[in-house]
Design a protein around this motif. Structure first.
Motif, PDB file in Angstrom:
ATOM      1  N   GLY A 151      42.212  41.095  39.606  1.00  0.00           N
ATOM      2  CA  GLY A 151      41.713  40.921  38.250  1.00  0.00           C
ATOM      3  C   GLY A 151      41.079  42.210  37.749  1.00  0.00           C
ATOM      4  N   VAL A 152      41.469  42.639  36.545  1.00  0.00           N
ATOM      5  CA  VAL A 152      40.986  43.894  35.963  1.00  0.00           C
ATOM      6  C   VAL A 152      40.463  43.605  34.563  1.00  0.00           C
ATOM      7  CG1 VAL A 152      41.566  46.285  35.401  1.00  0.00           C
ATOM      8  CG2 VAL A 152      42.795  45.112  37.239  1.00  0.00           C
ATOM      9  N   ASP A 153      39.241  44.069  34.271  1.00  0.00           N
ATOM     10  CA  ASP A 153      38.692  43.870  32.924  1.00  0.00           C
ATOM     11  C   ASP A 153      37.912  45.072  32.411  1.00  0.00           C
ATOM     12  OD1 ASP A 153      36.367  43.821  34.383  1.00  0.00           O
ATOM     13  OD2 ASP A 153      35.722  41.821  33.732  1.00  0.00           O
ATOM     14  N   SER A 158      35.654  45.579  38.532  1.00  0.00           N
ATOM     15  CA  SER A 158      37.110  45.527  38.584  1.00  0.00           C
ATOM     16  C   SER A 158      37.693  46.854  39.047  1.00  0.00           C
ATOM     17  CB  SER A 158      37.689  45.134  37.220  1.00  0.00           C
ATOM     18  OG  SER A 158      37.638  46.192  36.290  1.00  0.00           O
ATOM     19  N   ALA A 161      37.562  46.518  42.651  1.00  0.00           N
ATOM     20  CA  ALA A 161      38.586  45.564  43.066  1.00  0.00           C
ATOM     21  C   ALA A 161      39.962  46.222  43.088  1.00  0.00           C
ATOM     22  CB  ALA A 161      38.586  44.354  42.125  1.00  0.00           C
ATOM     23  N   PHE A 180      45.025  41.654  33.409  1.00  0.00           N
ATOM     24  CA  PHE A 180      43.944  41.695  32.430  1.00  0.00           C
ATOM     25  C   PHE A 180      44.108  40.485  31.516  1.00  0.00           C
ATOM     26  CE2 PHE A 180      42.253  43.924  28.366  1.00  0.00           C
ATOM     27  CZ  PHE A 180      41.053  43.228  28.462  1.00  0.00           C
ATOM     28  N   VAL A 250      38.923  40.268  43.325  1.00  0.00           N
ATOM     29  CA  VAL A 250      38.163  40.328  42.075  1.00  0.00           C
ATOM     30  C   VAL A 250      36.827  41.027  42.325  1.00  0.00           C
ATOM     31  CG1 VAL A 250      39.167  38.290  40.953  1.00  0.00           C
ATOM     32  CG2 VAL A 250      37.243  38.008  42.524  1.00  0.00           C
ATOM     33  N   GLY A 251      36.285  41.600  41.262  1.00  0.00           N
ATOM     34  CA  GLY A 251      34.935  42.136  41.344  1.00  0.00           C
ATOM     35  C   GLY A 251      33.925  41.013  41.366  1.00  0.00           C
ATOM     36  N   GLY A 254      32.063  40.560  36.077  1.00  0.00           N
ATOM     37  CA  GLY A 254      32.698  41.345  35.031  1.00  0.00           C
ATOM     38  C   GLY A 254      31.748  41.610  33.888  1.00  0.00           C
TER      39      GLY A 254
END
Length: 281
Positions: A151-153, A158, A161, A180, A250-251, A254
């Motif tokens: 997961g990237v945001d 992220s 991550a 995203f 995931v981080g 977020g």
């Protein structure tokens, strides 16, 4: 093998720690951790958590720990595996171990109090305060050809991550799906002010994702990365992708969870993902 007070100082920075209690889920966590230690050329510390509150079982915690360590050594003889036992201050012991190790691994659920350790208040405390990646081993165990989903945001979590996901893919020889799921036009990572034009918003989101992924693709040119931008909410997208993945990364939090130590999405993934989940900070 240590059967009394565990000296956490024996754990080194490259070691992996797995918390077990003899339950079926903790056997899954043990086997996952053995494979992970093999990939990283790391030592593995098996920490047996004695959480029994009822009548004594027929087998002592020490005998169950011995069996689990013996099984782990048979699974991968090249990994150095150590056994330790703790009966009090479980969460504190595992958190302390995380300050020295590479990774902390826990099962999805356990017997007696260990079920609360991994998925209840104490388990959330471990995942919240650990200083290294925490892996919750749950769901099915996919082949190593299956992708890793991250997961990237645009948040610092992220970014960490992404780094972990690409490193894991490098070791496993698999691809990465970078996702995203922005969920709304006013997502803090987007500089979009174009009203309701969904197509232009999607282009903006995809460009932001590709910009974030590009430096990591340069560092890991042999890892295939698929970028996915979607207007859906993150949780359902990641849950759906987890049914075909070998790992979701995931981080810890977020943009929306920056005030807390662990966000709503990783917390729910711990309970509901279809494959192991790695929480990174």
């Amino acid at each position: 093998m240590t059967h009394a007070r565990w000296e956490v100082e024996t754990v080194r920075r490259n070691d992996i720690v797995v918390g077990v209690d003899g339950s079926a889920a903790s056997w899954d966590a043990l086997h996952w951790a053995v494979r992970q230690a093999y990939r990283w050329h790391a030592d593995l510390h098996v920490v047996f958590v004695d959480t029994a509150t009822g009548p004594p079982t027929q087998r002592s915690p020490d005998s169950r720990l011995t069996q689990m360590v013996t099984d782990a050594r048979r699974l991968e003889p090249s990994v150095r595996i150590y056994g330790h036992s703790v009966s009090g201050g479980v969460a504190a012991a595992l958190r302390e171990a995380s300050t020295r190790s590479r990774m902390l691994v826990l099962g999805n659920r356990g017997t007696g109090g260990f079920g609360r350790l991994t998925l209840g208040a104490t388990g959330q405390q471990v995942a919240t305060h650990a200083t290294v990646p925490v892996v919750i081993v749950r769901g099915r165990q996919a082949s190593e050809e299956s992708p890793i989903v991250v997961g990237v945001d645009g948040s610092a979590g992220s970014e960490a991550a992404l780094a972990s996901a690409l490193d894991e893919a490098r070791l496993r020889g698999c691809g990465v799906i970078a996702v995203f799921a922005y969920g709304r036009p006013e997502h803090p990572w987007l500089s979009w002010h174009g009203g309701t034009d969904a197509g232009a918003l999607h282009t903006c989101a995809y460009t932001a994702l590709e910009t974030a992924v590009a430096p990591w693709q340069d560092k890991f040119p042999w890892v295939g990365i698929e970028s996915v931008a979607t207007a859906e909410q993150p949780l359902p997208v990641l849950l759906d992708l987890s049914s075909h993945a070998q790992l979701v990364v995931v981080g810890a939090h977020g943009h929306d969870d920056s005030a807390g130590l662990i966000g709503a999405v990783p917390l729910k993934l711990m309970h509901r993902a279809h494959c192991p989940v790695m929480i990174v900070r």
